[in-house]
Design a protein around this motif. Structure first.
Motif, PDB file in Angstrom:
ATOM      1  N   SER A   1     -24.608  -9.672  -7.721  1.00  0.00           N
ATOM      2  CA  SER A   1     -23.467  -8.866  -8.378  1.00  0.00           C
ATOM      3  C   SER A   1     -22.546  -9.127  -7.353  1.00  0.00           C
ATOM      4  CB  SER A   1     -23.776  -7.463  -8.624  1.00  0.00           C
ATOM      5  OG  SER A   1     -24.289  -6.783  -7.530  1.00  0.00           O
ATOM      6  N   THR A   2     -21.237  -8.993  -7.940  1.00  0.00           N
ATOM      7  CA  THR A   2     -19.922  -9.118  -7.175  1.00  0.00           C
ATOM      8  C   THR A   2     -19.223  -7.502  -7.258  1.00  0.00           C
ATOM      9  OG1 THR A   2     -19.935 -11.547  -7.466  1.00  0.00           O
ATOM     10  CG2 THR A   2     -18.011 -10.332  -6.639  1.00  0.00           C
ATOM     11  N   LEU A   3     -18.816  -7.245  -6.204  1.00  0.00           N
ATOM     12  CA  LEU A   3     -17.885  -5.992  -6.513  1.00  0.00           C
ATOM     13  C   LEU A   3     -16.458  -6.219  -5.694  1.00  0.00           C
ATOM     14  CD1 LEU A   3     -17.634  -3.080  -6.812  1.00  0.00           C
ATOM     15  CD2 LEU A   3     -18.805  -2.663  -4.536  1.00  0.00           C
ATOM     16  N   VAL A   4     -15.621  -6.179  -6.417  1.00  0.00           N
ATOM     17  CA  VAL A   4     -14.268  -6.382  -5.949  1.00  0.00           C
ATOM     18  C   VAL A   4     -13.131  -5.086  -6.321  1.00  0.00           C
ATOM     19  CG1 VAL A   4     -12.242  -7.932  -5.976  1.00  0.00           C
ATOM     20  CG2 VAL A   4     -14.472  -8.783  -6.487  1.00  0.00           C
ATOM     21  N   THR A   5     -12.494  -4.676  -5.260  1.00  0.00           N
ATOM     22  CA  THR A   5     -11.638  -3.535  -5.403  1.00  0.00           C
ATOM     23  C   THR A   5     -10.242  -4.104  -5.886  1.00  0.00           C
ATOM     24  OG1 THR A   5     -12.844  -2.402  -3.814  1.00  0.00           O
ATOM     25  CG2 THR A   5     -10.769  -1.377  -4.227  1.00  0.00           C
ATOM     26  N   GLY A   6      -9.613  -3.276  -6.720  1.00  0.00           N
ATOM     27  CA  GLY A   6      -8.263  -3.650  -6.995  1.00  0.00           C
ATOM     28  C   GLY A   6      -7.747  -2.793  -8.241  1.00  0.00           C
ATOM     29  N   GLU A   7      -6.446  -3.092  -8.784  1.00  0.00           N
ATOM     30  CA  GLU A   7      -5.961  -2.452  -9.803  1.00  0.00           C
ATOM     31  C   GLU A   7      -5.156  -3.391 -10.738  1.00  0.00           C
ATOM     32  OE1 GLU A   7      -4.073   1.984 -11.017  1.00  0.00           O
ATOM     33  OE2 GLU A   7      -2.708   0.565 -10.058  1.00  0.00           O
ATOM     34  N   ALA A   8      -4.412  -3.904 -10.223  1.00  0.00           N
ATOM     35  CA  ALA A   8      -3.443  -5.015 -10.858  1.00  0.00           C
ATOM     36  C   ALA A   8      -3.723  -6.253 -10.092  1.00  0.00           C
ATOM     37  CB  ALA A   8      -1.890  -4.855 -10.730  1.00  0.00           C
ATOM     38  N   PHE A   9      -4.739  -7.236 -10.392  1.00  0.00           N
ATOM     39  CA  PHE A   9      -5.298  -8.248  -9.776  1.00  0.00           C
ATOM     40  C   PHE A   9      -4.298  -9.454  -9.606  1.00  0.00           C
ATOM     41  CE2 PHE A   9      -9.052  -5.750 -10.655  1.00  0.00           C
ATOM     42  CZ  PHE A   9      -9.637  -5.836  -9.480  1.00  0.00           C
ATOM     43  N   GLU A  10      -4.391 -10.155  -8.359  1.00  0.00           N
ATOM     44  CA  GLU A  10      -3.538 -11.642  -8.545  1.00  0.00           C
ATOM     45  C   GLU A  10      -4.075 -12.392  -9.599  1.00  0.00           C
ATOM     46  OE1 GLU A  10      -4.020 -14.939  -7.493  1.00  0.00           O
ATOM     47  OE2 GLU A  10      -1.722 -15.046  -7.920  1.00  0.00           O
ATOM     48  N   PRO A  11      -3.098 -12.822 -10.719  1.00  0.00           N
ATOM     49  CA  PRO A  11      -3.703 -13.533 -11.777  1.00  0.00           C
ATOM     50  C   PRO A  11      -4.682 -14.686 -11.361  1.00  0.00           C
ATOM     51  CG  PRO A  11      -1.385 -13.102 -12.005  1.00  0.00           C
ATOM     52  CD  PRO A  11      -1.792 -12.739 -10.754  1.00  0.00           C
ATOM     53  N   ALA A  12      -4.278 -15.598 -10.396  1.00  0.00           N
ATOM     54  CA  ALA A  12      -5.228 -16.611  -9.708  1.00  0.00           C
ATOM     55  C   ALA A  12      -6.256 -16.260  -9.341  1.00  0.00           C
ATOM     56  CB  ALA A  12      -4.472 -17.523  -8.857  1.00  0.00           C
ATOM     57  N   ALA A  13      -6.489 -15.266  -8.566  1.00  0.00           N
ATOM     58  CA  ALA A  13      -7.842 -14.561  -8.045  1.00  0.00           C
ATOM     59  C   ALA A  13      -8.743 -14.114  -9.249  1.00  0.00           C
ATOM     60  CB  ALA A  13      -7.329 -13.647  -6.932  1.00  0.00           C
ATOM     61  N   LEU A  14      -8.104 -13.377  -9.929  1.00  0.00           N
ATOM     62  CA  LEU A  14      -8.732 -12.857 -11.121  1.00  0.00           C
ATOM     63  C   LEU A  14      -9.443 -14.095 -12.189  1.00  0.00           C
ATOM     64  CD1 LEU A  14     -10.078 -10.363 -12.627  1.00  0.00           C
ATOM     65  CD2 LEU A  14      -7.814 -10.426 -13.951  1.00  0.00           C
ATOM     66  N   ALA A  15      -8.675 -15.070 -12.051  1.00  0.00           N
ATOM     67  CA  ALA A  15      -9.098 -16.148 -13.039  1.00  0.00           C
ATOM     68  C   ALA A  15     -10.421 -16.852 -12.230  1.00  0.00           C
ATOM     69  CB  ALA A  15      -7.812 -17.129 -13.176  1.00  0.00           C
ATOM     70  N   ALA A  16     -10.184 -16.965 -11.044  1.00  0.00           N
ATOM     71  CA  ALA A  16     -11.290 -17.487 -10.288  1.00  0.00           C
ATOM     72  C   ALA A  16     -12.464 -16.820 -10.205  1.00  0.00           C
ATOM     73  CB  ALA A  16     -10.744 -17.747  -8.707  1.00  0.00           C
ATOM     74  N   LEU A  17     -12.531 -15.388 -10.503  1.00  0.00           N
ATOM     75  CA  LEU A  17     -13.504 -14.414 -10.421  1.00  0.00           C
ATOM     76  C   LEU A  17     -14.269 -14.737 -12.094  1.00  0.00           C
ATOM     77  CD1 LEU A  17     -12.240 -11.199  -8.890  1.00  0.00           C
ATOM     78  CD2 LEU A  17     -14.153 -12.802  -7.774  1.00  0.00           C
ATOM     79  N   LEU A  18     -13.495 -15.062 -12.945  1.00  0.00           N
ATOM     80  CA  LEU A  18     -13.941 -14.946 -14.316  1.00  0.00           C
ATOM     81  C   LEU A  18     -14.301 -16.424 -14.753  1.00  0.00           C
ATOM     82  CD1 LEU A  18     -11.356 -12.812 -16.087  1.00  0.00           C
ATOM     83  CD2 LEU A  18     -13.473 -12.212 -15.037  1.00  0.00           C
ATOM     84  N   ALA A  19     -14.007 -17.456 -13.781  1.00  0.00           N
ATOM     85  CA  ALA A  19     -14.236 -18.975 -14.173  1.00  0.00           C
ATOM     86  C   ALA A  19     -15.703 -19.167 -13.882  1.00  0.00           C
ATOM     87  CB  ALA A  19     -13.278 -19.870 -13.397  1.00  0.00           C
ATOM     88  N   GLY A  20     -16.112 -20.453 -14.498  1.00  0.00           N
ATOM     89  CA  GLY A  20     -17.533 -20.721 -14.394  1.00  0.00           C
ATOM     90  C   GLY A  20     -18.143 -21.150 -15.563  1.00  0.00           C
ATOM     91  N   PRO A  21     -19.523 -21.652 -15.481  1.00  0.00           N
ATOM     92  CA  PRO A  21     -19.944 -22.084 -16.812  1.00  0.00           C
ATOM     93  C   PRO A  21     -20.503 -21.216 -17.642  1.00  0.00           C
ATOM     94  CG  PRO A  21     -21.522 -22.052 -14.708  1.00  0.00           C
ATOM     95  CD  PRO A  21     -20.194 -21.767 -14.186  1.00  0.00           C
TER      96      PRO A  21
END
Length: 210
Positions: free
Chosen positions: A64-84
């Protein structure tokens, strides 16, 4: 300036050593399985909340991955959601979303666990709505709504509406729902019961000392 006296902290659960919850960790065995990985997006105000269950959830779920934030930087959030895997948000679609200008989410289509990434918002109901509002990438995800869940075991925190669960409980039931296997994720509920028991003991000791 006087130095601030800090209590010793557990480096694993990040709580004061005197209130360490590592003894409650019950790892879910995912060896040889295709369990959906979990991405936990934690609101900053929850990090130091002693009643917060997300850290324990993270420690019980390998991968699992735990990341803290409220308004995430779009590119960073996109990277977290990307993948197969196909990301799905554990969050109900409510009429209140429309009042915030949030469009109806894409339809959730059930899939095998191997195909999914479960995204969980760890925050109060009000703060989670704000996180959703501030992050368009989350709004664009299909949503998984829980079905036929038991009452919350969160005896140390008052629910403001029926059906409200802790982050750990909601995630455990969501994973069980995805895989149709309650037994596999029973260790998460055992971990939560241990966690709640320790909080109750600490509160009782505090009342007695007072």
């Amino acid at each position: 300036m006087n130095d601030v006296i800090r209590r010793p902290q557990c480096i694993t659960c990040l709580r004061p050593a005197s209130h360490c919850i590592c003894g409650c960790i019950r790892p879910v065995d995912d060896a040889g399985t295709g369990r959906a990985p979990v991405l936990i997006l934690q609101h900053p105000l929850e990090v130091t909340n002693v009643k917060n269950s997300a850290r324990l959830l993270h420690l019980c779920l390998p991968g699992s991955t735990l990341v803290t934030g409220e308004a995430f930087e779009p590119a960073a959030l996109a990277a977290l959601l990307a993948g197969p895997r196909r990301a799905v948000l554990l969050y109900p679609d409510t009429p209140g979303d429309r009042s915030l200008g949030i469009a109806p989410p894409p339809t959730y289509e059930p899939a095998d666990a191997e195909e999914l990434l479960l995204v969980v918002l760890d925050a109060t109901w009000r703060k989670s709505r704000k996180m959703l509002y501030l992050n368009p990438a989350l709004q664009a995800l299909p949503r998984l709504a829980l079905q036929d869940v038991p009452p919350s075991r969160y005896l140390v925190r008052k629910a403001h509406a029926p059906g409200q669960l802790s982050t750990l409980e909601a995630t455990a039931y969501a994973l069980a729902q995805i895989e149709a296997d309650e037994k596999k994720f029973a260790p998460l509920i055992d971990a939560f019961d241990c966690f709640v028991g320790r909080l109750q003991a600490a509160e009782a000791a505090h009342r007695h000392a007072g």
